[in-house]
Design an enzyme around this catalytic site. Structure first.
Site, short mmCIF file in Angstrom:
data_model
loop_
_atom_site.label_atom_id
_atom_site.label_comp_id
_atom_site.label_asym_id
_atom_site.label_seq_id
_atom_site.Cartn_x
_atom_site.Cartn_y
_atom_site.Cartn_z
N LEU A 41 0.82 -1.22 0.00
CA LEU A 41 0.00 0.00 0.00
C LEU A 41 0.85 1.26 0.00
O LEU A 41 1.82 1.38 0.75
CB LEU A 41 -0.91 -0.02 1.23
N ASN A 43 0.47 5.41 0.52
CA ASN A 43 -0.43 6.55 0.77
C ASN A 43 0.30 7.87 0.60
O ASN A 43 0.86 8.08 -0.50
CB ASN A 43 -1.28 6.40 2.05
N ASP A 44 0.32 8.73 1.57
CA ASP A 44 0.74 10.13 1.35
C ASP A 44 2.08 10.31 0.64
O ASP A 44 3.06 9.64 0.99
CB ASP A 44 0.89 10.86 2.69
N SER A 104 4.02 10.48 8.02
CA SER A 104 4.27 11.52 7.02
C SER A 104 5.12 12.68 7.51
O SER A 104 5.15 12.99 8.70
CB SER A 104 2.94 12.08 6.50
N ARG A 162 0.84 15.12 14.21
CA ARG A 162 1.76 14.53 13.23
C ARG A 162 1.89 15.34 11.95
O ARG A 162 1.23 16.33 11.75
CB ARG A 162 1.31 13.10 12.90
N ASP A 163 2.72 14.80 11.06
CA ASP A 163 2.90 15.28 9.68
C ASP A 163 3.61 16.64 9.58
O ASP A 163 3.07 17.60 9.03
CB ASP A 163 1.54 15.35 8.93
N GLU A 221 -5.08 16.64 9.38
CA GLU A 221 -3.86 15.96 8.99
C GLU A 221 -3.13 16.77 7.91
O GLU A 221 -3.73 17.59 7.22
CB GLU A 221 -4.17 14.56 8.44
C1 FRU Z 1 -2.76 10.73 6.14
C2 FRU Z 1 -2.07 10.01 7.29
C3 FRU Z 1 -1.13 10.93 8.04
C4 FRU Z 1 -0.17 9.95 8.64
C5 FRU Z 1 -0.03 8.92 7.55
C6 FRU Z 1 0.21 7.53 8.04
O1 FRU Z 1 -3.21 9.85 5.16
O2 FRU Z 1 -3.03 9.45 8.17
O3 FRU Z 1 -1.76 11.77 8.99
O4 FRU Z 1 1.06 10.54 8.95
O5 FRU Z 1 -1.24 8.96 6.83
O6 FRU Z 1 0.47 6.68 6.97
#
Ligand code: FRU
Length: 483
Positions: A41, A43-44, A104, A162-163, A221
């Protein structure tokens, strides 16, 4: 240098790539010119940076399954935002402060080094979450050494904190983070540092129940704050907004506020929240400033918790992808997104139908088919109430000129029923469409609106049909795209 534990995790991830390579690559929905995970998978997008003449895109990656969990940072590099090369895995969740995920974050350049900031996600035996903002450094942009924790959770917030997105302004470093306050509001929180190691907490600059905004979700986020065309833009992804007419139809939202950020007072006065994209799959975008001063955005073509496990590619052991890189501009207080110029390098065979006409019918033209194509419809003139475009019998774009509404429909990959996303559009002048084997990105009126989605047509169906009630005139151009 990587710890033994990190090296071991990285080896396990590579073993997974190798094990499933054939299965993954046999998938006819594998994309032709988008960034995807080699397995598992994605994602970000993380750590976007134009560094020493190379574009870097890192990404959230779970190599061991097609679900979420203890994320790695995968890594791609490119000389031109078009041709990408897989780089070695940048980060693996190996240390006490990031063992349940290198979540992230962002990248900056400092003293000739490429520095990453990311969130260390930790869960204890009871499942309680802890969060640490961490740093990792590289001399060559390829090999990263973790430097550990630079920020721990300040008072007033839950562990949904986070992030980190970091940038420099007038001799200081700034970091903005996504957060949930103890009272349950989503916030964007600011820190400042002189040396990247010691950070001062400056407080929230935006969020639910502040700056004149009412309640606005339980968590924000992936914030990103940057100047653009004389104003400041804050991108955030609020979670917990209820659907509201045509707005907020996805499980979680991704949008922006335009305003003015006052560095002295750490204050952001802003207007209303606008969604960035109107399609089914778009979330957690990040931006970078490139060598030419362009503000470039890449998003995740996915949304958390939105039937992710039902995505058809899961049976081939991979899921999700990133959007094309888009250039951002601000016009009339609204963000405009256009595919970066460089993507023209993908153009191969071209067909054109200037002054094409459709009259109360459903029709096509020879040569418009293809599984990786770019389509431009310019000078659209509609004399009638409705026009429609069918993409491979699996998605349909409809413009209703009486109501001034643009609709993207697709066949749901969950139950096969038709589902839709919409926005208001007083006039339709042009459409710029990027189709890949299982994705569509639509730029309306030169980026005034965008629709991003995955869709899963029959792999042999490449038809594109145009229909109207009335008369429709337009100039059609189409290119086959090849990387
Ligand atoms: C957004 C998120 C972020 C986090 C990451 C984890 O999609 O939930 O807030 O850092 O994905 O994979």
């Amino acid at each position: 240098m990587k710890s033994e534990r990190e090296q071991k995790l990285i080896e396990q991830a590579y073993a997974e790539v190798e094990k499933y390579e054939t299965l993954v690559n046999r998938d006819r929905y594998r994309l032709r010119y988008h960034l995807m995970p080699p397995v598992g998978l994605m994602n970000d997008p993380n750590g976007l940076i134009d560094w020493h003449g190379t574009y870097h895109v890192f990404y959230q990656w779970m190599p061991f399954r097609t679900g979420h969990g203890a994320k790695f940072w995968g890594h791609y590099t490119s000389p031109d935002l078009v041709h990408w090369q897989a780089a070695p895995i940048a980060l693996a969740p190996s240390e006490w402060y990031d063992k349940d995920g290198c979540y992230s974050g962002s990248a900056i350049s400092c003293d000739g080094k490429l520095v990453l900031f990311y969130t260390g996600n930790v869960k204890d035996e009871q499942g309680n979450r802890q969060t640490y903002q961490c740093m990792a450094v590289s001399e060559d942009g390829i090999h990263f050494t973790k430097k550990g924790v630079v920020i721990t959770l300040p008072d007033g917030y839950t562990a949904h904190f986070r992030d980190p997105k970091v940038w420099r302004y007038q001799g200081h470093w700034y970091m903005i983070l996504g957060a949930q306050s103890e009272s349950g509001d989503g916030k964007a929180v600011l820190f400042r540092s002189a040396d990247l190691c010691h950070w001062e907490h400056l407080g929230p600059i935006a969020g639910g129940n502040m700056n004149g905004l009412g309640p606005f979700g339980y968590m924000w986020e992936c914030p990103d704050l940057f100047p653009l065309d004389g104003q400041d833009v804050l991108i955030v992804c609020p979670q917990g907004l209820k659907p509201d007419g045509m707005r907020y139809q996805n499980v979680y939202q991704s949008g922006y506020f335009v305003g003015r950020f006052d560095y002295e007072r750490a204050e952001f006065l802003h207007g209303t929240f606008e969604e960035l994209d109107r399609g089914f799959e778009f979330y957690a975008p990040q931006t970078m400033l490139d060598r030419n001063g362009r503000r470039i955005l890449i998003g995740w073509m996915g949304v958390p918790d939105q039937d992710e496990d039902r995505q058809p590619t899961v049976s081939h052991r991979w899921v999700h992808a990133l959007t094309l890189p888009r250039e951002l501009r601000l016009t009339g207080g609204k963000l405009r997104q256009t595919p970066v110029e460089e993507l023209k390098q993908l153009r191969k065979q071209k067909v054109a139908y200037p002054s094409a006409t459709v009259v109360n019918e459903l029709r096509s033209w020879p040569g418009l088919e293809g599984d990786a194509i770019e389509l431009r419809l310019d000078n659209i003139e509609l004399f009638g109430s409705m026009m429609e475009i069918y993409f491979r019998h699996a998605a349909r774009l409809v413009y209703n000129s009486d109501e001034g509404v643009l609709t993207l429909e697709r066949k749901s990959f969950v139950n096969g029923l038709t589902e839709k996303r919409q926005c208001r559009l007083p006039r339709l002048r042009s459409l710029h469409v990027f189709l890949d084997t299982s994705s569509i990105e639509l730029f309306v009126n030169d980026g005034e609106e965008t629709f991003t989605a995955r869709f899963f047509p029959h792999p042999d169906d490449q038809t594109i049909l145009f229909g109207t009630h009335g008369h429709l005139h337009m100039d059609i151009e189409k290119w086959d795209l090849l990387r």
